[in-house]
Design a protein around this motif. Structure first.
Motif, PDB file in Angstrom:
ATOM      1  N   TYR A 113      30.672  22.164  16.572  1.00 59.91           N
ATOM      2  CA  TYR A 113      31.291  20.986  15.965  1.00 59.91           C
ATOM      3  C   TYR A 113      30.324  19.804  15.911  1.00 59.91           C
ATOM      4  N   GLN A 114      29.492  19.658  16.929  1.00 59.74           N
ATOM      5  CA  GLN A 114      28.513  18.586  16.908  1.00 59.74           C
ATOM      6  C   GLN A 114      27.505  18.772  15.780  1.00 59.74           C
ATOM      7  N   GLU A 167      26.977  13.661   8.328  1.00 53.05           N
ATOM      8  CA  GLU A 167      26.432  12.288   8.262  1.00 53.05           C
ATOM      9  C   GLU A 167      25.279  12.289   7.345  1.00 53.05           C
ATOM     10  N   LYS A 221      29.111  17.744  12.557  1.00 57.44           N
ATOM     11  CA  LYS A 221      29.189  16.284  12.419  1.00 57.44           C
ATOM     12  C   LYS A 221      27.863  15.721  11.944  1.00 57.44           C
ATOM     13  N   LYS A 222      26.763  16.236  12.517  1.00 52.84           N
ATOM     14  CA  LYS A 222      25.434  15.746  12.122  1.00 52.84           C
ATOM     15  C   LYS A 222      25.142  16.080  10.668  1.00 52.84           C
TER      16      LYS A 222
END
Length: 100
Positions: free
Chosen positions: A92-93, A100, A96-97
């Protein structure tokens, strides 16, 4: 103009509904924690054969070995769940990156 007023009331209704859900879930968690603290049950985890084999003062080393085996068997599932949870978190991280 009437549609705009309905949108505002719908938005207010949604936020109020979310707040009610959060309040309910926190109160349910609190009740569960209180219930768990006051109504804990003691359990004897050994089977009858293990208890009979380990009864007495002469089997101290055997009893320690059985207890260590139980601990090792208990740790493995927790490690697997922790590793899977960490991998999901990392996935999930990275998403997210990328977003962005």
């Amino acid at each position: 103009m009437l549609k705009m007023e309905n949108r505002l009331t719908n938005k207010e209704y949604r936020t109020q509904n979310i707040e009610n859900r959060v309040n309910r879930s926190s109160s349910v968690r609190f009740i569960y924690i209180i219930f768990s603290i006051f109504f804990s049950l003691a359990a004897n985890a050994q089977c009858a054969m293990c208890r009979a084999a380990l009864a007495g003062d002469s089997n101290v080393k055997k009893a320690e070995a059985v207890n260590n085996g139980i601990v090792y068997l208990m740790v493995i599932p927790y490690l697997l769940v922790a590793i899977i949870g960490y991998l999901i978190y990392r996935m999930y991280q990275s998403k997210k990156k990328k977003a962005e």
